[in-house]
Scaffold this active site. Structure first.
Site, PDB file in Angstrom:
ATOM      1  CG  HIS A  97      -1.760   1.222   1.350  1.00 11.75           C
ATOM      2  ND1 HIS A  97      -2.985   1.366   0.728  1.00 11.75           N
ATOM      3  CD2 HIS A  97      -1.552   2.386   2.030  1.00 11.75           C
ATOM      4  CE1 HIS A  97      -3.495   2.549   1.022  1.00 11.75           C
ATOM      5  NE2 HIS A  97      -2.634   3.188   1.808  1.00 11.75           N
ATOM      6  CD  GLU A  98       2.198   3.323   3.633  1.00  6.59           C
ATOM      7  OE1 GLU A  98       2.450   4.465   3.161  1.00  6.59           O
ATOM      8  OE2 GLU A  98       1.166   3.077   4.286  1.00  6.59           O
ATOM      9  CG  HIS A 101       0.452   6.278  -0.531  1.00  8.10           C
ATOM     10  ND1 HIS A 101      -0.718   6.838  -1.003  1.00  8.10           N
ATOM     11  CD2 HIS A 101       0.158   5.704   0.669  1.00  8.10           C
ATOM     12  CE1 HIS A 101      -1.692   6.602  -0.124  1.00  8.10           C
ATOM     13  NE2 HIS A 101      -1.186   5.922   0.887  1.00  8.10           N
TER      14      HIS A 101
END
Length: 238
Positions: A97-98, A101
């Site tokens: 998920h990071e 980004h």
């Protein structure tokens, strides 16, 4: 009206509490499920960065549980202690998920760019909101000298206050898109298989509920502030 807002805030608080419980229970459930690839959160982050030819972003470790975040200014993905060296489905999902980004920044994803631009504005706006309203009240008392100016200044305070709500509104699609990117990368790079990706999705979807709760709470506070300002100036004009 006061009791309406109180009721709405209570509902938001209950929803936020439920969302946090959902995150904790889902994360715990899939943290006990080992990934078939045996890759840790750190391994996953490094693999996905390399697969996307990103060489200038480091992967580090920070204290805590679910304190994972991407710092674009430092060009660093910081994984929590619970994610960094853990090879569970939950941990690799959070790490991916990071990286999602990171990919948003690299690909120029518009909502991400808007959210980044709103960060300083939202911080300044939250500090200026009440002072502007109070200044507006003072100017309203001098209505003979400057008619209507006080109300306009107070409304500027409301707009400043609303920047934090706008930030939360933009944050939701940014987080959802990062999760979408994460699941796609986890499959394409073989970190998780088809049977495991569903669990990763549940972890990420549960986390998204906390952003929905934050948006709802922020919106209620904004409406309460807006109505309070309108009532304040309405009474003064009466």
């Amino acid at each position: 009206m006061y009791f309406i807002f109180l009721g709405l805030l209570l509902l938001c608080a209950l929803f936020a509490g439920w969302a946090q419980m959902k995150v904790n229970s889902t994360y715990s459930a899939f943290r006990s499920e080992r990934s078939s690839s045996k890759m840790t959160g750190y391994d996953t982050a490094v693999r996905l960065l390399g697969a996307n030819d990103i060489r200038d972003v480091s992967v580090g470790r920070v204290k805590g549980t679910l304190t994972d975040h991407y710092n674009p200014k430092a060009a660093a993905v910081n994984l929590s202690e619970s994610t960094y060296g853990d090879d569970s489905v939950a941990s690799v999902a959070v790490a991916a998920h990071e990286i999602g980004h990171v990919m948003q920044k690299e690909r120029g994803y518009l909502p991400y760019k808007i959210r980044t631009a709103l960060v300083p504005l939202a911080n300044i706006g939250s500090r200026l909101a009440l002072p502007l309203v109070l200044l507006g009240v003072v100017l309203e008392l001098l209505a003979a000298v400057s008619p209507g100016v006080g109300f306009n200044v107070a409304i500027a305070g409301v707009v400043a206050y609303g920047l934090s709500t706008l930030f939360m509104l933009v944050t939701l699609p940014v987080e959802l898109d990062a999760s979408r990117r994460a699941k796609k990368m986890l499959l394409s790079e073989g970190v998780l298989n088809e049977d495991e990706i569903g669990g990763a999705g549940k972890v990420l979807n549960a986390a998204a509920l906390t952003y929905v709760a934050s948006l709802a709470t922020s919106l209620v506070y904004f409406l309460r502030f807006f109505v309070w300002v309108l009532a304040l100036f309405g009474k003064r004009r009466d």
